[in-house]
Design a protein around this motif. Sequence first.
Motif, PDB file in Angstrom:
ATOM      1  N   ALA A   1       0.837  -1.210   0.000  1.00 55.87           N
ATOM      2  CA  ALA A   1       0.000   0.000   0.000  1.00 55.87           C
ATOM      3  C   ALA A   1       0.864   1.250   0.000  1.00 55.87           C
ATOM      4  O   ALA A   1       0.569   2.222  -0.712  1.00 55.87           O
ATOM      5  N   ALA A   2       1.945   1.239   0.783  1.00 55.54           N
ATOM      6  CA  ALA A   2       2.849   2.393   0.815  1.00 55.54           C
ATOM      7  C   ALA A   2       3.515   2.579  -0.545  1.00 55.54           C
ATOM      8  O   ALA A   2       3.656   3.714  -1.026  1.00 55.54           O
ATOM      9  N   PHE A   3       3.908   1.489  -1.189  1.00 53.12           N
ATOM     10  CA  PHE A   3       4.515   1.566  -2.517  1.00 53.12           C
ATOM     11  C   PHE A   3       3.519   2.154  -3.521  1.00 53.12           C
ATOM     12  O   PHE A   3       3.866   3.055  -4.285  1.00 53.12           O
ATOM     13  N   ARG A   4       2.279   1.665  -3.506  1.00 54.01           N
ATOM     14  CA  ARG A   4       1.264   2.190  -4.435  1.00 54.01           C
ATOM     15  C   ARG A   4       1.031   3.680  -4.202  1.00 54.01           C
ATOM     16  O   ARG A   4       0.881   4.450  -5.154  1.00 54.01           O
ATOM     17  N   ARG A   5       1.028   4.093  -2.947  1.00 55.79           N
ATOM     18  CA  ARG A   5       0.837   5.515  -2.643  1.00 55.79           C
ATOM     19  C   ARG A   5       2.020   6.340  -3.137  1.00 55.79           C
ATOM     20  O   ARG A   5       1.847   7.422  -3.691  1.00 55.79           O
ATOM     21  N   LEU A   6       3.241   5.843  -2.947  1.00 56.90           N
ATOM     22  CA  LEU A   6       4.428   6.540  -3.445  1.00 56.90           C
ATOM     23  C   LEU A   6       4.380   6.665  -4.958  1.00 56.90           C
ATOM     24  O   LEU A   6       4.610   7.751  -5.509  1.00 56.90           O
ATOM     25  N   VAL A   7       4.070   5.582  -5.646  1.00 55.02           N
ATOM     26  CA  VAL A   7       3.991   5.615  -7.112  1.00 55.02           C
ATOM     27  C   VAL A   7       2.904   6.598  -7.554  1.00 55.02           C
ATOM     28  O   VAL A   7       3.121   7.396  -8.468  1.00 55.02           O
ATOM     29  N   GLY A   8       1.753   6.566  -6.909  1.00 55.41           N
ATOM     30  CA  GLY A   8       0.684   7.507  -7.246  1.00 55.41           C
ATOM     31  C   GLY A   8       1.112   8.949  -7.035  1.00 55.41           C
ATOM     32  O   GLY A   8       0.821   9.829  -7.858  1.00 55.41           O
ATOM     33  N   HIS A   9       1.803   9.192  -5.949  1.00 52.76           N
ATOM     34  CA  HIS A   9       2.298  10.540  -5.662  1.00 52.76           C
ATOM     35  C   HIS A   9       3.275  10.989  -6.744  1.00 52.76           C
ATOM     36  O   HIS A   9       3.184  12.125  -7.245  1.00 52.76           O
ATOM     37  N   LEU A  10       4.201  10.118  -7.128  1.00 52.45           N
ATOM     38  CA  LEU A  10       5.167  10.475  -8.171  1.00 52.45           C
ATOM     39  C   LEU A  10       4.494  10.674  -9.524  1.00 52.45           C
ATOM     40  O   LEU A  10       4.929  11.514 -10.319  1.00 52.45           O
ATOM     41  N   ARG A  11       3.432   9.939  -9.797  1.00 52.40           N
ATOM     42  CA  ARG A  11       2.684  10.151 -11.052  1.00 52.40           C
ATOM     43  C   ARG A  11       2.023  11.522 -11.059  1.00 52.40           C
ATOM     44  O   ARG A  11       1.945  12.168 -12.096  1.00 52.40           O
ATOM     45  N   GLU A  12       1.536  11.964  -9.906  1.00 55.72           N
ATOM     46  CA  GLU A  12       0.904  13.281  -9.818  1.00 55.72           C
ATOM     47  C   GLU A  12       1.921  14.412  -9.860  1.00 55.72           C
ATOM     48  O   GLU A  12       1.642  15.489 -10.383  1.00 55.72           O
ATOM     49  N   ARG A  13       3.099  14.190  -9.316  1.00 59.16           N
ATOM     50  CA  ARG A  13       4.119  15.236  -9.216  1.00 59.16           C
ATOM     51  C   ARG A  13       5.061  15.195 -10.418  1.00 59.16           C
ATOM     52  O   ARG A  13       6.259  15.022 -10.297  1.00 59.16           O
TER      53      ARG A  13
END
Length: 106
Positions: free
Chosen positions: A19-31
């Motif tokens: 879940a933390a990995f998915r959140r990090l990847v999602g954050h990097l996709r947005e940024r």
Amino acid sequence: MDKLTPGLTPEQQRDFEAAAFRRLVGHLRERTDVQNIDLMNLAGFCRNCLSNWYREAAEAEGVALSKDESREIVYGMPYAEWQALHQTETSPEKQAAFEANRPKDH
């Protein structure tokens, strides 16, 4: 992260890490304003590193992923498309900082 966190089952730890990995990847996709060289210069890793780590983990389990496939998982689109849409020119200062601090495997 091979050590089990006290109080968690191995499955819970795996699920929370995922879940933390998915959140990090999602954050990097947005940024998309944050360039890979900025990440490398500040933290010593970037989106490409994450995609390489993902690919290496898959290969360790006998699942073949290409570099392009693992990058698409992290970027949310083909890498060439992300570059065309979001990658900017790197300043000589950022490039010099990268070269001075570059990990040996990059």
